[in-house]
Design an enzyme around this catalytic site. Structure first.
Site, PDB file in Angstrom:
ATOM      1  N   TYR A  12       0.827  -1.219   0.000  1.00  0.00           N
ATOM      2  CA  TYR A  12       0.000   0.000   0.000  1.00  0.00           C
ATOM      3  C   TYR A  12       0.860   1.268   0.000  1.00  0.00           C
ATOM      4  O   TYR A  12       0.822   2.053  -0.957  1.00  0.00           O
ATOM      5  CB  TYR A  12      -0.921  -0.062   1.220  1.00  0.00           C
ATOM      6  CG  TYR A  12      -1.774   1.167   1.474  1.00  0.00           C
ATOM      7  CD1 TYR A  12      -2.382   1.867   0.433  1.00  0.00           C
ATOM      8  CD2 TYR A  12      -1.984   1.608   2.782  1.00  0.00           C
ATOM      9  CE1 TYR A  12      -3.176   2.978   0.694  1.00  0.00           C
ATOM     10  CE2 TYR A  12      -2.786   2.707   3.046  1.00  0.00           C
ATOM     11  CZ  TYR A  12      -3.374   3.397   2.006  1.00  0.00           C
ATOM     12  OH  TYR A  12      -4.146   4.490   2.267  1.00  0.00           O
ATOM     13  N   SER A  37       0.725  -8.664  -0.952  1.00  0.00           N
ATOM     14  CA  SER A  37       0.469  -7.722  -2.055  1.00  0.00           C
ATOM     15  C   SER A  37       0.313  -8.523  -3.338  1.00  0.00           C
ATOM     16  O   SER A  37       0.458  -9.741  -3.340  1.00  0.00           O
ATOM     17  CB  SER A  37       1.632  -6.728  -2.186  1.00  0.00           C
ATOM     18  OG  SER A  37       2.824  -7.408  -2.479  1.00  0.00           O
ATOM     19  N   SER A 125       6.150   3.933  13.416  1.00  0.00           N
ATOM     20  CA  SER A 125       4.729   4.174  13.668  1.00  0.00           C
ATOM     21  C   SER A 125       4.541   4.993  14.941  1.00  0.00           C
ATOM     22  O   SER A 125       5.342   4.891  15.886  1.00  0.00           O
ATOM     23  CB  SER A 125       4.036   2.817  13.840  1.00  0.00           C
ATOM     24  OG  SER A 125       2.762   2.971  14.396  1.00  0.00           O
ATOM     25  N   TYR A 150       3.746  -6.541  17.330  1.00  0.00           N
ATOM     26  CA  TYR A 150       3.951  -5.655  16.179  1.00  0.00           C
ATOM     27  C   TYR A 150       4.562  -4.325  16.637  1.00  0.00           C
ATOM     28  O   TYR A 150       5.575  -3.864  16.105  1.00  0.00           O
ATOM     29  CB  TYR A 150       2.621  -5.394  15.451  1.00  0.00           C
ATOM     30  CG  TYR A 150       2.643  -4.145  14.622  1.00  0.00           C
ATOM     31  CD1 TYR A 150       3.274  -4.130  13.380  1.00  0.00           C
ATOM     32  CD2 TYR A 150       2.087  -2.954  15.089  1.00  0.00           C
ATOM     33  CE1 TYR A 150       3.339  -2.965  12.632  1.00  0.00           C
ATOM     34  CE2 TYR A 150       2.148  -1.788  14.356  1.00  0.00           C
ATOM     35  CZ  TYR A 150       2.770  -1.792  13.128  1.00  0.00           C
ATOM     36  OH  TYR A 150       2.844  -0.633  12.399  1.00  0.00           O
ATOM     37  N   LYS A 154       8.517  -2.366  16.093  1.00  0.00           N
ATOM     38  CA  LYS A 154       8.832  -0.996  15.649  1.00  0.00           C
ATOM     39  C   LYS A 154       9.761  -0.316  16.659  1.00  0.00           C
ATOM     40  O   LYS A 154      10.719   0.358  16.284  1.00  0.00           O
ATOM     41  CB  LYS A 154       7.550  -0.175  15.478  1.00  0.00           C
ATOM     42  CG  LYS A 154       6.661  -0.657  14.345  1.00  0.00           C
ATOM     43  CD  LYS A 154       7.312  -0.511  12.984  1.00  0.00           C
ATOM     44  CE  LYS A 154       6.502  -1.106  11.865  1.00  0.00           C
ATOM     45  NZ  LYS A 154       7.242  -1.277  10.614  1.00  0.00           N
ATOM     46  N   ARG A 232      -7.820   9.883  15.935  1.00  0.00           N
ATOM     47  CA  ARG A 232      -6.567   9.573  15.237  1.00  0.00           C
ATOM     48  C   ARG A 232      -6.192  10.728  14.310  1.00  0.00           C
ATOM     49  O   ARG A 232      -7.042  11.519  13.908  1.00  0.00           O
ATOM     50  CB  ARG A 232      -6.742   8.321  14.353  1.00  0.00           C
ATOM     51  CG  ARG A 232      -7.020   7.035  15.088  1.00  0.00           C
ATOM     52  CD  ARG A 232      -5.791   6.539  15.817  1.00  0.00           C
ATOM     53  NE  ARG A 232      -6.024   5.257  16.453  1.00  0.00           N
ATOM     54  CZ  ARG A 232      -6.572   5.092  17.657  1.00  0.00           C
ATOM     55  NH1 ARG A 232      -6.963   6.134  18.363  1.00  0.00           N
ATOM     56  NH2 ARG A 232      -6.719   3.878  18.150  1.00  0.00           N
ATOM     57  N   ASP A 299      -6.861  -0.520  22.084  1.00  0.00           N
ATOM     58  CA  ASP A 299      -6.942   0.729  21.316  1.00  0.00           C
ATOM     59  C   ASP A 299      -6.425   1.916  22.135  1.00  0.00           C
ATOM     60  O   ASP A 299      -6.709   2.030  23.328  1.00  0.00           O
ATOM     61  CB  ASP A 299      -8.394   1.015  20.898  1.00  0.00           C
ATOM     62  CG  ASP A 299      -8.622   0.799  19.416  1.00  0.00           C
ATOM     63  OD1 ASP A 299      -7.640   0.843  18.654  1.00  0.00           O
ATOM     64  OD2 ASP A 299      -9.791   0.574  19.032  1.00  0.00           O
TER      65      ASP A 299
END
Ligand code: UD1
Length: 342
Positions: A12, A37, A125, A150, A154, A232, A299
């Site tokens: 993406y 992808s 991120s 994840y 990072k 966000r 979240d």
């Protein structure tokens, strides 16, 4: 013009960056194992820029292949490293997949460039900030303990890069901390192509609007925010792609901040999930079928970036707003309905 290796270049953000690199006069070279992808994205890129970019299909976790690629491509001056696994939920279920994919690929690339001067841009991120204490969050905010494997990849990757750049002057590195990338190219020829049920908000919205999904669930309506839903900093993927070109340019010019640097890449504006839905309905003219449901575990409640440093030191600013993000995401979903890519 300089050759830039784009790992994950059919993905993406990678595909949009390939287009922007080409537009800026660079020659992008893609390495991708196509694990998340589609090879047809190369044809789509060709429809936009007029040429098919050079493409190599292999897994960056394979050290021998990375070594041989670097040896046989001595004129590559920069690397933009996107290739990584990125689904937060999956990383909780399969942590080793995440540590293996995200670290082996990074370490193989860094090792392969150990004796050669290289400009290196890394996809990081805003997840490194966790739930920030102060908003908007600046690059000097503390890194908080990651809530998923994840996110941990990072954080640790940033440390690996910083220490590597400190130890060896050959590496000039910038980590870009993305906020929430959304939208698609203005031609609607490339965009986000989720495999299976989308985990992220925007593809779920557009797939619901087109009829692929029945209903969107807003994860939580009782947060301490003006309308109760999470906030966000959504950033248009084309602006984000241009940030990578700006980072390569800064590294080529010489970054006065040294061999390792980090930048926030967002718009600096926060939108709630409900505001994003309203913006989508306005841009698309579609009424969205949604319901407000329970919170999603893990979240962040609200996060948006301070982008002063990117503006002043990277010379980059976001130009596209929420309306363009929504309209382009919708145009891409409609294009896919007519021209499926699978
Ligand atoms: C997450 C990660 C981020 C990562 C990104 C990659 C966290 C805290 N953040 O971002 O590090 O880079 O994924 O893809 O793990 N939402 C709904 N309904 C849905 C889907 C999402 O209401 O069906 C809401 C979420 O609760 C959130 C917002 O939409 O408030 C954005 O969610 P999403 O697109 O999944 O991104 P993040 O969780 O922000």
């Amino acid at each position: 013009m300089s050759k830039i290796l784009v790992t994950g270049g059919t993905g993406y953000i990678g595909s949009h960056t390939v287009v922007e690199l080409y537009n800026a006069g660079y020659t992008p070279v893609i390495v991708d194992n196509l694990s998340n992808s589609n090879i047809k994205i190369l044809d789509q890129i060709e429809k936009i820029i007029g040429i098919k970019p050079e493409f190599h299909q292999f897994d960056l976790c394979d050290e021998t292949k990375v070594m041989s690629f670097v040896k046989t491509n001595p004129n590559i001056t920069g690397v933009i490293h996107f290739a990584a696994s990125k689904a937060v939920g999956e990383s909780v279920e399969k942590p080793l997949k995440y540590y293996r994919n995200n670290f082996f690929s990074l370490l193989n690339l860094l090792n392969a460039y150990n004796e050669k001067k290289i400009n290196f841009v890394f996809s990081s991120s805003c997840t490194v900030y966790g739930e920030p204490d102060v908003l908007p969050v600046t690059e000097s905010a503390p890194v908080k303990k990651a809530t998923s494997p994840y996110g941990n990849t990072k954080q640790i990757a940033e440390e690996i890069l910083q220490e590597t750049a400190q130890a060896n002057n050959n590496y000039k590195i910038i980590a870009l901390r993305y906020f929430n990338p959304v939208g698609a190219h203005e031609t609607a020829l490339i965009g986000e192509l989720p495999i299976g049920v989308p985990q992220n908000l925007l593809p779920f919205i557009t797939q619901t609007a087109i009829g692929k999904r029945q209903q969107l669930t807003v994860f939580g309506g009782d947060y301490d925010t003006p309308d109760g839903s999470c906030i966000r900093d959504y950033i248009h993927v084309v602006d984000l792609a241009k940030a990578h070109v700006a980072a390569i340019k800064l590294l080529e010019k010489g970054n006065p901040n040294g061999n390792y640097d980090v930048f926030n890449i967002g718009t600096g504006n926060g939108y709630s999930v409900l505001e994003a839905i309203t913006a989508f309905e306005k841009a698309s003219g579609q009424k969205l079928n949604y319901t407000v449901g329970p919170r999603r575990e893990g979240d962040i409640i609200k996060v948006w970036g301070d982008v002063t440093k990117s503006s002043q030191q990277l010379g980059w600013n976001a130009h596209l707003g929420i309306d363009e993000m929504m309209a382009s995401a919708w145009a891409w979903e409609k294009y896919l309905a007519e021209n499926p890519i699978s």
